[in-house]
Design an enzyme around this catalytic site. Structure first.
Site, PDB file in Angstrom:
ATOM      1  N   HIS A 439      55.069  30.451  -2.456  1.00  0.00           N
ATOM      2  CA  HIS A 439      55.054  31.790  -1.883  1.00  0.00           C
ATOM      3  C   HIS A 439      53.860  31.981  -0.950  1.00  0.00           C
ATOM      4  O   HIS A 439      54.002  32.562   0.136  1.00  0.00           O
ATOM      5  CB  HIS A 439      55.001  32.842  -2.996  1.00  0.00           C
ATOM      6  CG  HIS A 439      56.307  33.086  -3.670  1.00  0.00           C
ATOM      7  ND1 HIS A 439      56.885  32.189  -4.537  1.00  0.00           N
ATOM      8  CD2 HIS A 439      57.166  34.137  -3.605  1.00  0.00           C
ATOM      9  CE1 HIS A 439      58.022  32.668  -4.988  1.00  0.00           C
ATOM     10  NE2 HIS A 439      58.226  33.849  -4.438  1.00  0.00           N
ATOM     11  N   ASP A 594      64.322  36.746  -1.512  1.00  0.00           N
ATOM     12  CA  ASP A 594      63.469  36.338  -2.626  1.00  0.00           C
ATOM     13  C   ASP A 594      63.501  34.815  -2.719  1.00  0.00           C
ATOM     14  O   ASP A 594      64.575  34.215  -2.745  1.00  0.00           O
ATOM     15  CB  ASP A 594      63.968  36.943  -3.941  1.00  0.00           C
ATOM     16  CG  ASP A 594      62.874  36.960  -5.003  1.00  0.00           C
ATOM     17  OD1 ASP A 594      62.272  38.019  -5.206  1.00  0.00           O
ATOM     18  OD2 ASP A 594      62.625  35.914  -5.610  1.00  0.00           O
TER      19      ASP A 594
END
Length: 704
Positions: A439, A594
């Site tokens: 991320h 996501d």
């Protein structure tokens, strides 16, 4: 407020309630002296104004505590022992034995542990309990309640600073030191000292603070005292004076006696103006005190006003000898009463209150803590479901549990050779640390950069230092993430990739905190699960149509939706219209993305490859991990955000879809023959009616 009978009673000894009286004073110092005198006499009084909380002794006491916590050497601890937080007297300090000193060191160690683990409030409560701080302060001095209030206010400010600014102990000490140093210049309303009591009390404030206010009774205990030196000025001074009707600044370049007289006259004229302001604060009654002193009465504003024989409209002289009999003052005795008060010996005290006619008992608190009202998140809501099924939820707040291979693993044979479709990320380790690493790298880099590969490698090296994961080469990680951002997202983006759209079309790590619930009956996750059973909201051909029964039968279906829901959307992606679509589109559309680093289960001995990330396998993984719940909650958060930021927003037009990117299965292909079967890209189109129904339910509204 109309005056009461006590306010209008002409008797000078009327016992008026304290909260109906105020005491304007010329300065903060005088205010504090009067408050202390009233407290010593047993009369409750509060001082509104003056110094801020960081100028108080409580702030200095907290600074001493933090110094001792950071440097617990014996001299500093002994210095701390005399502060109000510890409360040792000089006699106890002189008689302290080694056991006393070791006990103090142990206490400061406990305080440090509380500061580091829970915060200043917990540390203060620990210290208060161990040193009997509350009864000690309230019983020791008349100002004990003031000090206790200040200590609690400083504690709250420290706790807020530590929480909001994520300060460690060193930074917290620096924050307090800076605030103490800049005390008096802070525009922060929270720095104003709180009143120490909510009981009826005399209000004390400076005359400037009292401007514009009104009170039933005004007491002026200090307006008949004004010292004027008879010595000539011995230094250059500057002052504001009126000259020819204009206010000017006189810099006093010389020591001219006449100009000093002008300055004195200006100051005494200001004294009369302040007296006027103070006296006119009264709605019903003004009480002033006058005494004949040797040096301070002649030039005082109250004495000059009541003893003057000047004609009406003329200012009184700057000084009037005080020997004149007060009974001879030229006052309208219908409005002003002069009462001689005999000098009292000793300290005056307020009369003790009459004994109560009923027996006093301790108050019983019946309210309970509502533990259903909490600050929660998707991870916390579903943690019980993963525990009940034996899955291993990622510690530390992760949301990528290990999946049950017996449920999901397809049978692709047992060839242990590396498959042709293995991606660079497929063989890398998993876990929370790896997910955070992926991320952070994707967040750092602009996917549309012309130097994408080198920037990914640099970001991978930098983030590996922050999120170290063994057996993850920076080059391999960068290669795998380059494939992720170059993979076509199919219908999510009209065939474009993240690299095609670039960082200018995305918001990363979009944090939200949504209020949930209402004062009435509360919703649970079972109510959200029921939305999936409504074909008007989730049609039968929806890929996640089967999730409702899974959630309703799970161990977390009874979790209450009350309090605040927090989370962070990985990417809110804006999908601009293509040139050919511009005439038919009402504006940009948005996609919730996501990233997932989950490894899908494979048969024993088989190597993970992109072929495992089929729509069917990803759908099963989504439902097993309760990702549909996360997708709906995050879509509601995006929906509320867009409602407030996009003109003319309509969810059916602007909120296009949700994409879950299983990065280990993304190949980097810019296009696929079948746009509906993109490896690693799971697409869900929640209906606008479902989004709005879920948003209303989270807000506490029940669907009819």
């Amino acid at each position: 407020e109309p005056p009461s009978s006590e306010d209008l009673d002409p008797s000078p000894h009327t016992d008026a309630p304290p909260d109906r009286a105020t005491c304007p004073t010329p300065s903060s110092m005088k205010s504090q002296q009067i408050q202390e005198a009233l407290a010593d006499a047993g009369i409750p009084a509060v001082f509104t104004g003056g110094q801020g909380i960081f100028s108080s002794p409580a702030a200095s006491a907290w600074l001493g505590l933090l110094d001792a916590v950071l440097d617990p050497r014996l001299p500093r601890l002994l210095q701390l022992s005399e502060s109000p937080l510890i409360g040792w007297t000089p006699q106890r300090l002189a008689r302290a034995l080694d056991d006393d000193r070791f006990g103090l060191m142990a206490l400061i160690k406990l305080v440090r542990e509380a500061l580091e683990t829970t915060g200043p409030t917990a540390a203060f409560e620990l210290l208060a309990a161990r040193t009997e701080l509350v009864p000690r302060l309230l019983s020791s001095t008349a100002a004990g309640e003031r000090l206790l209030t200040d200590l609690r206010q400083v504690t709250e400010r420290l706790d807020e600073a530590a929480r909001v600014e994520t300060l460690d102990l060193v930074a917290l000490r620096g924050w307090l030191f800076e605030n103490i140093g800049s005390a008096g210049n802070s525009p922060d309303d929270d720095a104003v000292r709180r009143l120490e009591t909510d009981l009826p009390a005399v209000t004390i404030m400076t005359i400037h603070k009292a401007k514009g206010l009104q009170f039933p009774v005004v007491a002026l205990p200090d307006m008949a005292s004004r010292f004027v030196s008879v010595k000539p000025p011995d230094r250059l001074r500057r002052t504001l004076v009126h000259e020819n009707g204009e206010l000017v600044l006189d810099v006093f370049g010389d020591l001219d006696a006449r100009r000093d007289d002008t300055k004195l006259a200006e100051e005494q004229a200001e004294d009369l103006r302040l007296l006027y302001v103070a006296a006119t604060r009264a709605q019903s009654r003004v009480i002033g005190w006058w005494a004949n002193t040797q040096r301070t009465t002649d030039s005082s504003p109250l004495h000059r006003l009541v003893a003057s024989r000047s004609t009406q409209g003329q200012p009184p002289p700057v000084s009037i000898p005080a020997g004149r009999d007060p009974q001879g003052w030229l006052l309208d005795r219908r409005l002003v009463e002069v009462v001689s008060v005999p000098r009292a010996g000793g300290l005056l005290r307020a009369p003790a209150p009459a004994a109560p006619s009923i027996e006093l008992v301790a108050r019983v608190f019946h309210d309970t803590i509502d533990r259903g009202w909490a600050r929660t998140s998707y991870t916390r809501l579903t943690s019980g479901a993963h525990e009940a099924t034996g899955a291993d939820p990622v510690p530390g707040g992760g949301d990528e549990p290990e999946l049950d291979t017996s449920v999901l693993a397809p049978d692709h044979g047992h060839d242990s050779a590396i498959p042709d479709d293995a991606t660079a990320l497929a063989g890398l380790p998993g876990g929370t640390q790896f997910g955070s690493l992926v991320h952070s790298v994707l967040e750092q880099v602009d996917p549309a950069s012309e130097q994408l590969d080198s920037e990914l490698t640099s970001a991978a090296q930098q983030m590996l230092a922050r999120w170290p994961v063994s057996d993850v080469p920076a080059a391999t990680l960068a290669s795998g993430l380059a494939a992720v951002v170059r993979t076509s997202l199919g219908e999510l983006t009209d065939g474009r990739s993240l690299a095609d759209l670039g960082a200018g079309n995305r918001l990363t790590e979009l944090e939200f905190e949504l209020p949930m619930g209402s004062p009435g009956p509360r919703h649970t996750l079972a109510d959200l699960a029921a939305l999936w059973s409504d074909p008007a909201l989730v049609p039968a051909d929806d890929p996640l149509a089967g999730y409702g029964p899974v959630l309703s039968r799970s161990a977390v279906s009874g979790e209450q939706l009350a309090g605040f829901l927090t989370g962070s959307i990985d990417v809110l992606l804006r999908v601009p219209a293509r040139p050919s679509e511009a005439p038919t589109r009402t504006g940009p559309r948005f996609v919730v993305l996501d990233y997932k680093t989950n490894r899908l289960p494979v048969a024993p001995g088989e190597q993970l490859g992109s072929r495992h990330y089929t729509p069917e396998a990803m759908r099963a993984a989504m439902i097993a991990a309760h990702y549909p719940l996360q997708a709906l909650l995050y879509t509601v958060a995006a929906h509320r955000f867009l409602q407030r930021t996009v003109r003319g927003y309509r969810p059916e037009s602007h909120l296009r879809a949700v994409g879950y990117l299983f990065v280990r299965g993304m190949t980097g292909s810019p296009s696929e023959a079948d746009a509906t079967r993109l490896p690693g890209v799971f697409i869900w189109h929640p209906r606008a009616a479902l989004i709005e129904a879920a948003s209303q339910l989270l807000a506490g509204d029940r669907r009819q």
